[in-house]
Design a protein around this motif. Sequence first.
Motif, PDB file in Angstrom:
ATOM      1  N   VAL A 129       0.843  -1.199   0.000  1.00 19.34           N
ATOM      2  CA  VAL A 129       0.000   0.000   0.000  1.00 19.34           C
ATOM      3  C   VAL A 129       0.876   1.245   0.000  1.00 19.34           C
ATOM      4  O   VAL A 129       0.594   2.214  -0.727  1.00 19.34           O
ATOM      5  N   CYS A 130       1.946   1.248   0.776  1.00 21.77           N
ATOM      6  CA  CYS A 130       2.861   2.401   0.806  1.00 21.77           C
ATOM      7  C   CYS A 130       3.504   2.635  -0.555  1.00 21.77           C
ATOM      8  O   CYS A 130       3.599   3.773  -1.018  1.00 21.77           O
ATOM      9  N   ILE A 131       3.935   1.575  -1.210  1.00 26.34           N
ATOM     10  CA  ILE A 131       4.554   1.692  -2.535  1.00 26.34           C
ATOM     11  C   ILE A 131       3.548   2.243  -3.542  1.00 26.34           C
ATOM     12  O   ILE A 131       3.860   3.151  -4.311  1.00 26.34           O
ATOM     13  N   VAL A 132       2.344   1.724  -3.530  1.00 25.35           N
ATOM     14  CA  VAL A 132       1.302   2.203  -4.446  1.00 25.35           C
ATOM     15  C   VAL A 132       1.003   3.679  -4.163  1.00 25.35           C
ATOM     16  O   VAL A 132       0.845   4.478  -5.095  1.00 25.35           O
ATOM     17  N   PHE A 133       0.948   4.073  -2.896  1.00 25.34           N
ATOM     18  CA  PHE A 133       0.683   5.462  -2.530  1.00 25.34           C
ATOM     19  C   PHE A 133       1.774   6.391  -3.060  1.00 25.34           C
ATOM     20  O   PHE A 133       1.485   7.442  -3.629  1.00 25.34           O
ATOM     21  N   VAL A 134       3.038   6.011  -2.892  1.00 23.96           N
ATOM     22  CA  VAL A 134       4.148   6.843  -3.368  1.00 23.96           C
ATOM     23  C   VAL A 134       4.095   6.979  -4.890  1.00 23.96           C
ATOM     24  O   VAL A 134       4.245   8.076  -5.432  1.00 23.96           O
ATOM     25  N   ILE A 135       3.878   5.877  -5.573  1.00 22.08           N
ATOM     26  CA  ILE A 135       3.804   5.915  -7.039  1.00 22.08           C
ATOM     27  C   ILE A 135       2.633   6.789  -7.485  1.00 22.08           C
ATOM     28  O   ILE A 135       2.782   7.635  -8.374  1.00 22.08           O
ATOM     29  N   ALA A 136       1.474   6.632  -6.874  1.00 23.79           N
ATOM     30  CA  ALA A 136       0.297   7.418  -7.256  1.00 23.79           C
ATOM     31  C   ALA A 136       0.527   8.908  -7.003  1.00 23.79           C
ATOM     32  O   ALA A 136       0.144   9.749  -7.822  1.00 23.79           O
ATOM     33  N   THR A 137       1.174   9.244  -5.891  1.00 23.88           N
ATOM     34  CA  THR A 137       1.449  10.646  -5.577  1.00 23.88           C
ATOM     35  C   THR A 137       2.386  11.267  -6.604  1.00 23.88           C
ATOM     36  O   THR A 137       2.170  12.391  -7.058  1.00 23.88           O
ATOM     37  N   ARG A 138       3.417  10.522  -6.998  1.00 19.63           N
ATOM     38  CA  ARG A 138       4.366  11.047  -7.987  1.00 19.63           C
ATOM     39  C   ARG A 138       3.742  11.167  -9.373  1.00 19.63           C
ATOM     40  O   ARG A 138       3.998  12.134 -10.088  1.00 19.63           O
ATOM     41  N   VAL A 139       2.927  10.218  -9.754  1.00 18.56           N
ATOM     42  CA  VAL A 139       2.242  10.303 -11.050  1.00 18.56           C
ATOM     43  C   VAL A 139       1.273  11.478 -11.053  1.00 18.56           C
ATOM     44  O   VAL A 139       1.181  12.212 -12.044  1.00 18.56           O
ATOM     45  N   GLN A 140       0.594  11.703  -9.942  1.00 19.73           N
ATOM     46  CA  GLN A 140      -0.336  12.830  -9.843  1.00 19.73           C
ATOM     47  C   GLN A 140       0.414  14.159  -9.972  1.00 19.73           C
ATOM     48  O   GLN A 140      -0.025  15.053 -10.692  1.00 19.73           O
ATOM     49  N   TRP A 171       3.358  14.654 -11.431  1.00 21.53           N
ATOM     50  CA  TRP A 171       3.865  14.727 -12.804  1.00 21.53           C
ATOM     51  C   TRP A 171       2.755  15.171 -13.754  1.00 21.53           C
ATOM     52  O   TRP A 171       2.948  16.046 -14.598  1.00 21.53           O
ATOM     53  N   SER A 172       1.574  14.582 -13.604  1.00 26.75           N
ATOM     54  CA  SER A 172       0.445  14.915 -14.460  1.00 26.75           C
ATOM     55  C   SER A 172       0.002  16.363 -14.238  1.00 26.75           C
ATOM     56  O   SER A 172      -0.287  17.089 -15.192  1.00 26.75           O
ATOM     57  N   ARG A 173      -0.039  16.789 -12.988  1.00 23.96           N
ATOM     58  CA  ARG A 173      -0.434  18.166 -12.678  1.00 23.96           C
ATOM     59  C   ARG A 173       0.551  19.152 -13.294  1.00 23.96           C
ATOM     60  O   ARG A 173       0.148  20.150 -13.888  1.00 23.96           O
ATOM     61  N   ASN A 174       1.853  18.895 -13.138  1.00 26.57           N
ATOM     62  CA  ASN A 174       2.861  19.783 -13.718  1.00 26.57           C
ATOM     63  C   ASN A 174       2.716  19.862 -15.237  1.00 26.57           C
ATOM     64  O   ASN A 174       2.839  20.943 -15.816  1.00 26.57           O
ATOM     65  N   ASN A 175       2.469  18.737 -15.883  1.00 22.87           N
ATOM     66  CA  ASN A 175       2.320  18.720 -17.340  1.00 22.87           C
ATOM     67  C   ASN A 175       1.118  19.509 -17.813  1.00 22.87           C
ATOM     68  O   ASN A 175       1.115  20.033 -18.924  1.00 22.87           O
ATOM     69  N   SER A 176       0.081  19.608 -16.981  1.00 19.71           N
ATOM     70  CA  SER A 176      -1.120  20.334 -17.384  1.00 19.71           C
ATOM     71  C   SER A 176      -0.992  21.843 -17.189  1.00 19.71           C
ATOM     72  O   SER A 176      -1.815  22.601 -17.688  1.00 19.71           O
ATOM     73  N   LEU A 177       0.036  22.285 -16.459  1.00 20.94           N
ATOM     74  CA  LEU A 177       0.223  23.714 -16.201  1.00 20.94           C
ATOM     75  C   LEU A 177       1.104  24.351 -17.273  1.00 20.94           C
ATOM     76  O   LEU A 177       1.931  23.672 -17.888  1.00 20.94           O
ATOM     77  N   PRO A 178       0.946  25.661 -17.488  1.00 17.46           N
ATOM     78  CA  PRO A 178       1.793  26.336 -18.474  1.00 17.46           C
ATOM     79  C   PRO A 178       3.217  26.506 -17.962  1.00 17.46           C
ATOM     80  O   PRO A 178       3.461  26.519 -16.755  1.00 17.46           O
ATOM     81  N   VAL A 179       4.151  26.630 -18.889  1.00 17.99           N
ATOM     82  CA  VAL A 179       5.540  26.938 -18.537  1.00 17.99           C
ATOM     83  C   VAL A 179       5.591  28.434 -18.237  1.00 17.99           C
ATOM     84  O   VAL A 179       5.127  29.252 -19.025  1.00 17.99           O
ATOM     85  N   ASN A 180       6.114  28.778 -17.060  1.00 12.48           N
ATOM     86  CA  ASN A 180       6.185  30.175 -16.622  1.00 12.48           C
ATOM     87  C   ASN A 180       7.618  30.674 -16.634  1.00 12.48           C
ATOM     88  O   ASN A 180       8.548  29.917 -16.347  1.00 12.48           O
TER      89      ASN A 180
END
Length: 120
Positions: free
Chosen positions: A19-30, A32-41
Amino acid sequence: MFDSGFDLLFMICWIFIAVCIVFVIATRVQAWSRNNSLPVNEAAAVVTHRRTQKFINLVNANIYGHNTTSHSYYITFLTKDGKQIEFKVTNKDYHSTAEGEEGILTFQGTRYISFQKYGG
């Protein structure tokens, strides 16, 4: 199903680790995905602080008789609009930047992209 309390405890430990491993992976993917959806400033900024964080691998010390270390590097920037932002940066970026330097900071969400010093 479980012959003893030890078997149950062993299974619970493995489930907890998974569960801890899945949580860490999910947090990092989230992130990464959030950063990709934001504009470059880009923002005019000054370097206000630099720090390192040292990690010592004690597991290798016990197994091989020596320890290994690794470092993470961080730079804090103050943008002209008053925002203070800290980014994890590479060894190269850390060592090529000094406190007080001014330039253009490029970032995407929480992701550091570059810092172009004025006159350089």
